[in-house]
Design a protein around this motif. Sequence first.
Motif: not given
Lengths: 364, 151
Positions: A18-19, A21-23, A25-26, A272, A320-321, A323, A341
């Motif tokens: 998960r982390q 994946r977030h990286n 996306a950035r 993902h 990319r987000d 939420t 997500e």
Amino acid sequence: MDIGHIGLRQRLQLEVFRQMRHNQARLHPLRQLFWECTMRCNLHCRHCGSDCKATALHPDMPADDFLHAVDSIRPHVNPHEVMIVITGGEPLMRDDLADVGRTLHDRGFSWGIVTNGWLLDEARLRELLAAGMTSLTISLDGLRDDHDWMRGRRGCFDRTWRAIKLLCRTRGLTWDVDTCVNRRNFPHLDDMRQALEAAGVGRWRLLTIFPMGRAASDPDMIVTDDEFRALMDYIDRQRDDFRNGRTSMLCYYGCEGFLGAYEGKTRNHFFHCDAGISVASVLIDGSISACSSIRADYHQGNIYRDDLWTVWQNGFKPYRDHTWMRRLEPCADCKMWRYCEGGGMHQRGEGGRLMLCRFNALGE
Amino acid sequence: MGKFKNLLLNKINIMLGAVLSMLGWSGCDEVFNSEDLYGCPYSYYQLEGAVLDEEEKPIVNIRVATKWIFSADDNFSKTDTTFTDADGRYIFFTQDGYSDSVHVVVDDPQHGTFAPDSADVRLIHTGLHSDETWCSGTYVGKADFKLKKRD
């Protein structure tokens, strides 16, 4: 298998991923660029999300227009790390495909195609390989009756099978067979597996059909929840056979959806959605998107108006987000949100509604 | 996003990938290759040779620079530099996309004793690596030089 029960080790893996994946996306490194080069097609597939016709209402995009867009990203990427995937319609309908491919290759890019195989004979394959093609996906949706039924043209299986046998004899190309699992071919999957293995196929990707396009109104297209779970078990067993040397053919599920306890068992990676994170696409009308099956609501620009690299760097925010998906059902209360997500972007219908949740399908 | 931040995030992801390995995940090299069908091919390259003087004696610590050509319009290439060893030999290893030639330049900027020389070296494909999906094999080349002393 209790789909909601994720063991401690698997949960830790998912948290770490998960982390990552977030990286990612950035970072959003562009790694695959799809080009919808034509809407023309020589088949009439039951499940096609595109509105393909033999001549197509929308003309082919001129090669120079796409190459111009590619040139706009070239100064910003290592072309060796970007795969350009040419899709359609049916890309082999374009006579200039090898010329375009050669140009991409000369610019340092890797490229490949997604094809139904009807037009793929030895001469054409040789031409494409000489133009630098390194990757290919060929669609096969069953043995003869099932495949011809799905593809809407008699004789399709024979042509595709001939192409598959040709690919099995070809070196220097990474390729796979992809199969859309539906209610009709599901009972015959193992027959198909045996035939593919005997032919020498090395990689078999199994996809399930999404309720969009023609498939949305065809009940034979969408497998039941029980069939979907059985499919996951089937793929899990096949992969175990591969790991233990009982088969030389690697089987995997497509990119769609978080699979709960099946994560890590049916694919080479955790779920993902790479749309907008490492995947972009240029559609037939110049629209800039990620995958061609994503709704037009999420298009990010157009190459006839915008610079592709600028759009890639500054756009794709809903990709990319995720939420914004959390506010919509069924994600709002989902205990798997952290690892899912919201699923893939192509699963989002009108107003962002999730058309089909694979995790829920497995659990019911 | 700034280059430093990008670098940091990449490093963090590499470390997290290692953590995944320790947790028993065996597919770390394909963590983000969502369909490994859409990866990019690469090859291994090896170039070696010797740099001698006109009396066939090895020249030690002379600079050898390479330019690997990766696109037909020469718009994308990679440079690398090394120095000859005690036997006057040099060797390069690299990994990247497709290339079948490399431009090699030998010169002596430190002492200026020898006149520079260069060559375009054709690389020979030696075969496929069977266990790496996207590996197109190894290309090897050889280039020896005999340098003249400057007047």
